[in-house]
Design a protein around this motif. Structure first.
Motif, short mmCIF file in Angstrom:
data_model
loop_
_atom_site.label_atom_id
_atom_site.label_comp_id
_atom_site.label_asym_id
_atom_site.label_seq_id
_atom_site.Cartn_x
_atom_site.Cartn_y
_atom_site.Cartn_z
N ALA A 188 50.13 30.96 72.14
CA ALA A 188 51.09 32.07 72.25
C ALA A 188 52.22 31.91 71.26
CB ALA A 188 51.62 32.16 73.69
N GLU A 189 52.56 30.66 70.94
CA GLU A 189 53.63 30.41 69.97
C GLU A 189 53.34 31.04 68.61
OE1 GLU A 189 54.21 26.24 69.60
OE2 GLU A 189 54.77 26.00 71.71
N ALA A 209 41.99 32.08 61.66
CA ALA A 209 41.71 31.03 60.68
C ALA A 209 42.78 31.02 59.59
CB ALA A 209 40.33 31.22 60.07
N GLN A 210 43.20 32.21 59.16
CA GLN A 210 44.22 32.28 58.11
C GLN A 210 45.55 31.73 58.59
OE1 GLN A 210 43.95 36.45 57.25
NE2 GLN A 210 42.44 36.18 55.61
N ARG A 260 47.53 28.58 57.11
CA ARG A 260 48.93 28.67 56.66
C ARG A 260 49.75 27.55 57.31
NH1 ARG A 260 53.72 30.48 57.96
NH2 ARG A 260 53.13 31.07 60.08
N ARG A 261 49.52 27.34 58.60
CA ARG A 261 50.28 26.33 59.33
C ARG A 261 49.95 24.92 58.85
NH1 ARG A 261 52.67 27.54 64.41
NH2 ARG A 261 53.10 29.77 64.41
N ARG A 262 48.71 24.72 58.45
CA ARG A 262 48.32 23.39 57.97
C ARG A 262 48.59 23.21 56.48
NH1 ARG A 262 44.88 20.34 60.91
NH2 ARG A 262 43.41 19.79 59.28
N GLY A 263 48.90 24.31 55.79
CA GLY A 263 49.21 24.25 54.37
C GLY A 263 48.01 23.86 53.53
N ILE A 267 40.19 21.78 65.20
CA ILE A 267 41.15 21.53 64.12
C ILE A 267 42.57 21.71 64.64
CG2 ILE A 267 41.97 22.36 61.88
CD1 ILE A 267 39.06 23.22 61.29
N MET A 268 42.76 22.81 65.37
CA MET A 268 44.07 23.16 65.90
C MET A 268 44.61 22.07 66.82
SD MET A 268 44.66 26.66 68.04
CE MET A 268 43.73 27.65 66.90
#
Ligand code: ZN
Length: 170
Positions: free
Chosen positions: A10-11, A24-25, A29-32, A82-83
């Protein structure tokens, strides 16, 4: 655990109409670093998806020969690994990545890639996270992901041949 997964996802504040590609995008983005979603003909008696953590990118392979709904579930499950930071024995670091190249030992690759590399608890968490993701998505079919760079595709082709074509079920 469900609540934990729900609040973590939710964050992200993704719009309710997000697709698996959007998810996935956002993760990318969050993982750079890039995440490539790759359809592979894995065969019915093989794992239906897998994720690889390579030195500069993440790769999610999913069964090509199945319904879009099933594919979205597979992708969501692998993205969830992954998340959630599950590396298990599937994580491939720089030392191991070279094994993917021509001299690879198929037995070792098989061992690394096998779903059993994740513990039951990780499988459960990934499955719960996947269901959280899928609930947020609409079911509109969409082509997954950008085409991977040629060298990645080459590695994946080799993986597919080595790991999936003549599986003896061991
Ligand atoms: Zn899994």
């Amino acid at each position: 655990m469900l609540r934990h997964c729900e609040s973590r996802f939710a964050e992200w504040r993704l719009p309710p109409s997000s697709t698996i590609t959007t998810v996935a995008q956002e993760l990318s983005r969050r993982r750079g670093r890039p995440i490539h979603l790759i359809p592979l003909a894995l065969g019915a008696d093989q794992p239906s998806g897998l994720s690889l953590t390579l030195p500069t990118m993440d790769v999610v392979a999913y069964e090509a020969e199945t319904s879009r709904t099933h594919q979205e579930h597979i992708i969501a499950h692998e993205l969830a690994h992954i998340m959630c930071g599950h590396t298990g024995s599937i994580s491939i670091d720089e030392n191991v990545a070279r094994l993917v190249f021509p001299n690879l030992d198929p037995g070792l690759v098989r061992e690394m890639l096998h779903r059993a590399g994740y513990g039951d608890e990780h499988e459960l968490e990934a499955e719960i996270m996947a269901s959280v993701i899928l609930r947020r998505m609409n079911a509109r079919p969409e082509r997954a992901g950008p085409t991977p760079p040629a060298e990645v595709q080459e590695v994946l082709d080799r993986l597919e041949k080595t790991f999936f074509s003549d599986g003896d079920g061991s």
